[in-house]
Every structure is written in C-alpha cells, then in structure tokens.
Design a protein around this motif. Structure first.
Motif, short mmCIF file in Angstrom:
data_model
loop_
_atom_site.label_atom_id
_atom_site.label_comp_id
_atom_site.label_asym_id
_atom_site.label_seq_id
_atom_site.Cartn_x
_atom_site.Cartn_y
_atom_site.Cartn_z
N PRO A 145 41.91 44.97 28.41
CA PRO A 145 40.95 45.10 29.52
C PRO A 145 41.60 45.52 30.84
O PRO A 145 41.06 46.35 31.58
N GLY A 146 42.78 44.96 31.14
CA GLY A 146 43.42 45.31 32.39
C GLY A 146 43.81 46.77 32.46
O GLY A 146 43.66 47.43 33.49
N ARG A 147 44.30 47.30 31.37
CA ARG A 147 44.70 48.71 31.36
C ARG A 147 43.48 49.63 31.39
O ARG A 147 43.53 50.71 31.98
N ARG A 148 42.42 49.20 30.75
CA ARG A 148 41.18 50.00 30.83
C ARG A 148 40.72 50.10 32.28
O ARG A 148 40.34 51.17 32.76
N VAL A 228 38.21 44.78 43.75
CA VAL A 228 37.52 44.68 42.46
C VAL A 228 38.53 44.46 41.33
O VAL A 228 38.31 43.64 40.43
N LEU A 229 39.65 45.18 41.37
CA LEU A 229 40.66 45.02 40.33
C LEU A 229 41.27 43.61 40.38
O LEU A 229 41.53 43.00 39.33
N LEU A 230 41.50 43.09 41.58
CA LEU A 230 42.05 41.75 41.69
C LEU A 230 41.07 40.70 41.18
O LEU A 230 41.47 39.71 40.54
N ALA A 231 39.78 40.89 41.45
CA ALA A 231 38.77 39.96 40.93
C ALA A 231 38.74 39.99 39.41
O ALA A 231 38.61 38.95 38.74
N ALA A 232 38.88 41.19 38.83
CA ALA A 232 38.92 41.31 37.38
C ALA A 232 40.16 40.63 36.81
O ALA A 232 40.11 39.94 35.79
N GLY A 233 41.31 40.83 37.48
CA GLY A 233 42.52 40.18 37.02
C GLY A 233 42.42 38.67 37.07
O GLY A 233 42.91 37.96 36.17
N ALA A 234 41.77 38.15 38.12
CA ALA A 234 41.59 36.70 38.22
C ALA A 234 40.72 36.18 37.09
O ALA A 234 40.98 35.10 36.53
N LYS A 235 39.71 36.94 36.70
CA LYS A 235 38.85 36.50 35.60
C LYS A 235 39.61 36.53 34.27
O LYS A 235 39.47 35.62 33.44
N ILE A 236 40.43 37.59 34.08
CA ILE A 236 41.21 37.66 32.84
C ILE A 236 42.18 36.50 32.76
O ILE A 236 42.29 35.82 31.73
N THR A 307 48.52 46.55 42.52
CA THR A 307 47.44 45.87 41.80
C THR A 307 47.25 46.47 40.41
O THR A 307 47.01 45.74 39.43
N VAL A 308 47.36 47.79 40.31
CA VAL A 308 47.24 48.44 39.00
C VAL A 308 48.36 47.98 38.08
O VAL A 308 48.14 47.70 36.89
N VAL A 309 49.58 47.89 38.60
CA VAL A 309 50.71 47.41 37.79
C VAL A 309 50.47 45.96 37.37
O VAL A 309 50.70 45.57 36.21
N HIS A 310 50.01 45.15 38.31
CA HIS A 310 49.73 43.75 38.00
C HIS A 310 48.65 43.62 36.93
O HIS A 310 48.77 42.79 36.01
N LEU A 311 47.62 44.44 37.02
CA LEU A 311 46.52 44.35 36.08
C LEU A 311 46.90 44.92 34.71
O LEU A 311 46.39 44.48 33.68
N SER A 320 37.22 41.27 27.46
CA SER A 320 36.21 41.39 28.52
C SER A 320 34.88 40.85 28.03
O SER A 320 34.35 41.30 27.01
N ASP A 321 34.33 39.89 28.74
CA ASP A 321 33.04 39.29 28.41
C ASP A 321 32.14 39.34 29.63
O ASP A 321 32.56 39.03 30.74
N GLY A 322 30.87 39.70 29.40
CA GLY A 322 29.91 39.71 30.49
C GLY A 322 30.24 40.75 31.54
O GLY A 322 31.09 41.62 31.35
N PRO A 323 29.61 40.67 32.70
CA PRO A 323 29.90 41.63 33.78
C PRO A 323 31.16 41.23 34.53
O PRO A 323 31.65 40.10 34.42
N LEU A 324 31.68 42.16 35.29
CA LEU A 324 32.82 41.87 36.15
C LEU A 324 32.42 40.90 37.24
O LEU A 324 31.27 40.92 37.71
N PRO A 325 33.33 40.05 37.69
CA PRO A 325 33.00 39.20 38.84
C PRO A 325 32.85 40.05 40.09
O PRO A 325 33.40 41.14 40.19
N GLY A 326 32.11 39.53 41.01
CA GLY A 326 31.91 40.27 42.26
C GLY A 326 30.55 40.90 42.39
O GLY A 326 30.32 41.70 43.31
N ALA A 327 29.63 40.58 41.46
CA ALA A 327 28.28 41.14 41.58
C ALA A 327 27.61 40.68 42.87
O ALA A 327 26.76 41.39 43.44
N ALA A 328 28.00 39.49 43.35
CA ALA A 328 27.42 38.99 44.59
C ALA A 328 27.84 39.82 45.80
O ALA A 328 27.26 39.66 46.88
#
Length: 766
Positions: A145-148, A228-236, A307-311, A320-328
């Motif tokens: 998911p992170g690389r995608r 957005v990428l950092l929020a996704a990384g936090a969810k992963i 951030t890309v390297v970190h992710l 990856s499950d459900g939507p990305l965090p940050g919809a709010a």
C-alpha cells in the motif's frame, strides 16, 4: 476598426500592437496633409484574451479567477483604513484554501480512490490492466500500500507543478510591462477623496506579489500531498501495531511524527508569507524576494521526498482497508471557508459604513463576500464532481459507498454536497423565472413610450414596438444581476452549512442516516444525491468540453475570450494560479504610446474606447502624468465604467474616482443606449457644467420604413456605435475643442474602438 483593408503595424508585436491605415503610416512626416482631420490609430489586444487556443482550457481555473475578483470588490473607504488590510488578508486566505482544496481533490482521486481503494480491492482492480501491477494479488514490488501511494502521488504533484509552470510562464509575459516615467505632481490638483489606486505608478506592475504568492501556494499544494501520505502511513503503522505487532518501533515509528512536525512548521511559514504579502502600488516594486520565500517550495519538495521514502519502506503484511484517513479534511476546509467568508462580510460592512455611498453600489458593499462564497462553491462543485464521476467510473456498474460496492467511494461530504446541488439549481431557475416575468412587465410598460423616442413622422408599428421594448427590457436585466448573486450566495451558504452538518451526523451515526422516516423521504434523498452527483460531474465535463471546443473553434474561443475580458482585467492580487491579467500588458502599452507620442510631437489626442476598451482607455489615462493627461480627451461608448465597474468595484471606479478622472482631462464624452445590456451612462454632474453623457441614442436609427431607410433598421444594442451620426459629431467636437498644436497645425494619432475582442480603443488627434 480602421475602415480600410490595408493596415500597417506601427509599434508592438503579435500579441498586442498599434495599427494605422497604410496611407497614414507616415502622417507625422506630412503634417500639412492632416490639418483638417485627425489620423486614426487602432490598438488591438485580442491575442491577450483569445488568441491562443490553449488559453480556453483556463476555464478549469474559474474558482481562482472568481476569488481574485473578490479582492477588488472591496467597498470604498478612506485610504489607510485598518479594515482594508483585514479585507485583503481574508481574501488571500480564502484563495489559499482553494489551492489546498484543489490539491486535496487531486489526492482524493489519485491516492484514495485509485491507489488505496481500487488497487487494494480485487473486485475493483480486476479487468483494469493499468492497475493489475498494483493489486495485492499480483504480489509485485508495487503491491504494498505504501508504495502504491508513493507512485500515485506523482499525479497530484504534476497538477501543482503544471499550475506553477503556467503561473510562472504568464507571470513573465504579463506582469513584466513597466509603466512609463512620469513627471512629478501628477495628482496635485485632484482632491484626496477623488484619487484612485488606478492612478498609482505601481498599480499595473505585480511581479513581486505574484512571485511571492506563487511560491506560497505551490508550497501549500505540495504540503497537502505530504500530509495525505503521512496520514496514510500512520494508518498503515497503526494497523500493523494492532494486528501482527510488527514494524511499529524504531526509526520507522519515529519518522512519521518528525515529518508531520516539519510539515506543520512549513505550513505555518506558508500562512505567514500569505499573511505578509500585500500589494505595493505607490511605485513599481522590483525588490527580490527573501531567501525564505524562494526556498519554501524546495523545502516542501524535500519533505515530500522524505515522506515518499518513509511510506515506501518495507512493511510486511500491510494492507489497505476502507477509505484513506483524512476525509474530514474536506469538511474542515468547507467550515474554514465559511468562517472566512463571514469574517469578510463583517469587514466589508465596517468599510461600507465609513463612507457615505450612493445607492447604486452592488449589494450595499457585500459584493466581495458574495463572490468569494461563490468561488468556494464552484471549487467544491468541481472537486466533488471530479471525485464522484471518477469513483462511478472506476468501480464499474456499482455505486460507491452502497452495499456490495467494491469500494467505499469518496468522502461523505461530497455526497451531501451533491444532494444539495439540485436545490440550488431550483433556486437559480426560480430567479430566472422571476427575471423573465420582469422582462414581460417592463416590456409592456416601455412599449407605450417607444414611439416617443423617434421622429413624430414615423408611423408606429405594434410588432416593431414590442421588439424594441423587449430589447430594452432584456438590457435592463444587467442592473438586476445583484439580486441573482445575492440569492445564489445566501442559498449556497445555507445549503453548504447543511451539507457539512449532514455529513458530520452521518459519519458519527451512520445507521441513523437510513433509519426511520417515510419511504418517500429516502427516495427523494437518494434521487437528489444521484442527480446531484451527475450534475457535479456534468459541470466538470461541461467546462472541459467548452475548453476543448474553444481550442478548435475560433468563434467559441472568442466567446471564452469575452469572459476573460471581464474576469481577467484585474491583477492577480489574491490567487497566483488565476488566469493572467491582460491589462498589465495593455494599460502600459496604451500609456507608453500616449505619453511618448504627445511628448515627441507635442500632440493632442482623443482616445476612444468601446465596451471593455473604454475601461482600458480610462485606466491608461489615469496612469498619465498631469501634463500629458491635460492634452487628452476621452470618448467612451457602450461603456460599463459606471454600470458594472462603478457598482461592483466602488473603491476603484466609484463616483469620486470618475469625477477625479474628468477633472484632470481636457474633456470626456460618453455615448449610451437604452438597448445596450452592458454600456450605460456615467451619471456624473461636474461643477464646471460640462456634460459627459450623450444619450440615450436612438436605437434603431429609424423606427419604420422611409425613403432613407427602405428596409427595417437593425437594433444595434451594444455594437456599432460608430454607425450613429452622433458619434461623428461628438468626435469632431472633441477634436475641435483640443485645437491645433501651436506652430504645427493639427495632426493626430488615434485609436478606434471596436468589439472587445477585436481591439480597443481610442481615437487620438493632435
């Protein structure tokens, strides 16, 4: 414009230039041949607004252009009033939220819907060859998911990069025209209350401002992608800790908070740059930006790369499950925009109360907040429409977010925004119906007075009378535009608040959204959501289709150019990604031509402008020094100076500013018609008793058939003012008033008015 197929370029380039008839090219060398008549010269700026076919694609930048207009709709107030700075700051912050909204919408499509939801779901990715290599079933290098997400982040980054490049390219071509040098004391005879910012030397020179705003907005867009990428990384990472318990410690766990802190610091610096960036109009600002401003975009790109390297670091078992965090975040942006617009309305109200305004100011000074709200609404519709249509396309025949759908779909707020859109269109349709009723009522009332506008010997014709009265009634709808803007703005604010509240309640208690209530309510809600979703997508497709057609069809391109004539007259003071201001090239062109010609030949000139050309002509005359301005007379026709610009931009074209312009000129005449939907009278009463308005002119020139007009005369409306005999008479009167140059007789340079896209403005004579 010059009435001759043989013309010659006098000065300028392929973008904008001055032309004369070939026979008049060397008029200054033969002054004895031009003692009895002026020499006509035409300035053509059509390539600034509609010359390049790709320029029609700037329609997608419509929200940015509308937000920029809100900056210039500030109510008139005493110079230096504290509320002016607050007003300008609030508009710049609203413009910044639009950039963040654009970046967030791009991330929603590329990162959430494509790389996270669809590529991570077998049912959605199946059959899509361009997504197979991202699917977890493929078990490839990009399947994590992170690389995608890291790969998909290229798309929103390209969007921001393209806007930066477009802004930089137009910045070097439009905002780089410097004003001519002026003699001192150019406004010493104008009372302080009658001075306008358009007369300041640096008004049409915005290089430094646009450069600073471009750096800040580019940084904001890149930081949005990183967030957005950092929020996704936090969810992963959170999913791994709650699941297998792997990958939660060490450098990987600490990198996320550190990068988030850096993003917050850079975001605060970006807001600070926008906060401190204000127009400097007293003189051209050629100072270079500080290092921190120039370094902001590069720092943001560096954080994004980290951030890309970190992710993209290996996280075994991540999925990856459900939507990305940050919809709010979409709801947060909408709430912030609403609060900023309300604060802008309060500031405009304070400014409006400081000066006694006439009753013709649009919306009593609330035009700026109303237009800013519409910019936010258009931005929301475009972003939501793109996300909704893309989600419907990518998941095949299912409906995103519904039961058995392969993907959850876009955030709930976008669905609620889609639901309220049909209601807004119903309100617009209702206002349009009231306008149609008004046309019928006014036409009946005016029809009784139409025969009195013509010679008594002309026989009245009932059908002809109704047509003329209908044209006059339709032309009067321009004055009712504030009602439409006010109605749409109020309804947009109410419905937008309802959409945010509804989305919040749905996210907190999703089961209650479908529980209880009559079936008809659920049916209506579902219909409104589906219809609104299609309407939002249709709005996006309509703009793209119009841009594509304008790219291929010259007539359609000219229609788009008319929109830019109005929307891009003003400099980019709030949003650097708005379409460029053509007046920052056209006004210096005209000013340089008038100043150098009068100085070189000791000449007198009459500059005449039709429609938008009259606005350019007035702006150019304001830029002249006092000595040159006293040698210039102004002839406007079909002019929106008071009817549109004076009402919607009172701080710059209000009655005091127009009075000051007339005071320092040799003379000014304005021609207008009842049938003109754009032009109108200037409505000034000058202390010396000189009149400005000539009209209303007869339109059509003949009511019925006669020996001179055997066929019915055309109703001219906004065009062909030069066909009226009054035009020639008024121009001859202005030329005679200027008189010959001592010792040189009378020669002339002039620019002749035409349709806005055909050129501009001015007949000059010396």
């Amino acid at each position: 414009m010059l009435g001759d197929p043989r013309v010659q370029l006098i000065t300028g380039d392929d973008t904008a230039a001055c032309y004369r008839r070939t026979d008049d090219a060397d008029a200054e060398e033969r002054p004895e041949d031009y003692r009895a008549e002026p020499v006509r010269e035409a300035y053509c700026w059509s390539n600034l607004t509609s010359g390049n076919g790709a320029r029609a694609l700037w329609l997608i930048l419509l929200p940015f252009m509308v937000a920029n207009l809100a900056h210039w709709m500030r109510p008139a107030a005493p110079p230096g009033h504290w509320a002016q700075r607050i007003y300008d700051l609030l508009v710049r912050m609203i413009a910044l939220t639009l950039t963040v909204l654009l970046a967030a919408a791009s991330c929603e499509v590329a990162l959430d819907l494509t790389a996270w939801q669809c590529a991570g779901t077998t049912a959605c990715a199946t059959g899509k060859s361009w997504l197979v290599f991202l699917s977890p079933d493929h078990d490839g290098w990009w399947s994590a998911p992170g690389r995608r997400l890291a790969l998909a982040s290229v798309m929103p980054l390209l969007v921001i990069g393209f806007l930066w490049w477009l802004s930089h390219r137009t910045w070097s071509a439009y905002e780089s025209a410097s004003p001519p040098p002026r003699q001192p004391g150019s406004s010493r005879y104008t009372p302080h209350a009658e001075r306008t910012a358009l007369s300041l030397e640096g008004f049409w020179y915005g290089r430094r401002l646009v450069a600073r705003l471009r750096a800040a907005h580019s940084t904001a867009g890149v930081l949005t992608i990183a967030a957005v990428l950092l929020a996704a990384g936090a969810k992963i990472d959170g999913g791994e800790r709650s699941g297998a318990g792997e990958g939660g410690g060490g450098v990987l766990a600490a990198a996320g908070p550190v990068l988030s802190a850096v993003v917050i610091v850079l975001a605060a610096a970006t807001v600070g740059v926008v906060w401190r960036t204000a127009r400097s109009e007293a003189a051209p600002d050629d100072t270079s930006d500080r290092l921190v401003v120039r370094a902001l975009p590069y720092a943001a790109l560096g954080v994004l790369a980290l951030t890309v390297v970190h992710l993209g670091w290996v996280r075994p078992g991540s999925r990856s499950d459900g939507p990305l965090p940050g919809a709010a975040a979409f709801g947060g942006i909408a709430v912030l925009q609403g609060l900023l617009v309300l604060a802008l309305a309060v500031t405009a109200w304070v400014l409006q109360r400081t000066v006694r305004h006439d009753g013709r100011t649009a919306l009593r000074g609330m035009g700026g907040p109303a237009v800013a709200l519409l910019a936010c609404a258009v931005g929301g519709v475009l972003s939501g429409g793109a996300a909704q249509r893309f989600a419907d396309w990518i998941d095949g025949g299912a409906t995103p977010g519904q039961a058995h759908a392969p993907i959850p779909g876009p955030p709930v707020l976008l669905s609620w925004q889609a639901s309220v859109l049909p209601v807004l269109l119903v309100v617009v349709a209702g206002v349009a119906a009231l306008a149609a009723v008004r046309v019928v009522v006014v036409r009946r009332r005016v029809a009784k007075d139409v025969p009195g506008l013509f010679d008594p010997g002309e026989r009245p014709d009932e059908r002809r009378t109704r047509r003329i009265a209908g044209t006059i009634a339709c032309a009067g709808l321009t004055d009712a535009a504030p009602v439409l803007v006010a109605a749409v703005s109020v309804v947009t604010l109410v419905l937008g608040a309802g959409a945010v509240a509804g989305a919040w309640l749905t996210e907190r208690a999703p089961g209650r959204a479908t529980a209880g209530g009559p079936p008809v309510v659920h049916t209506a809600a579902g219909t409104a959501e589906s219809l609104g979703s299609w309407l939002m997508g249709a709005g996006v497709l309509l703009l793209l289709a119009l841009g594509r057609r304008a790219y291929r069809d010259h007539s359609a391109r000219r229609t788009v150019g008319i929109l830019w004539d109005v929307g891009t007259f003003w400099p980019r003071a709030a949003h650097p990604f708005a379409p460029p201001c053509y007046a920052e090239r056209a006004v210096p062109d005209l000013t340089w031509r008038m100043a150098t010609w009068t100085e070189r030949f000791d000449g007198r000139l009459v500059i005449s402008g039709h429609s938008q050309g009259s606005v350019l002509a007035a702006a150019a005359v304001w830029q002249l020094d006092l000595v040159t301005r006293s040698r210039v007379a102004l002839l406007t026709y079909g002019s929106p100076l008071e009817r549109l610009y004076g009402r919607w931009f009172p701080a710059y074209f209000g009655p005091p500013a127009l009075t000051g312009l007339h005071r320092e000129m040799d003379d000014w005449r304005n021609l207008w018609r009842f049938t003109d939907p754009i032009g109108g009278p200037i409505r000034l009463t000058c202390e010396d008793g000189r009149r400005i308005d000539e009209g209303p002119l007869r339109d059509p020139l003949a009511f019925g058939r006669s020996l001179r007009h055997p066929l019915p005369a055309q109703i001219l409306g906004h065009g062909d003012y030069q066909a009226d005999p009054v035009f020639e008479a008024v121009r001859a009167e202005l030329v005679a008033r200027l008189g010959p140059v001592p010792g040189r007789g009378r020669s002339a340079v002039a620019a002749s008015g035409g349709l806005p896209l055909q050129g501009s403005s001015g007949r000059s004579s010396a």
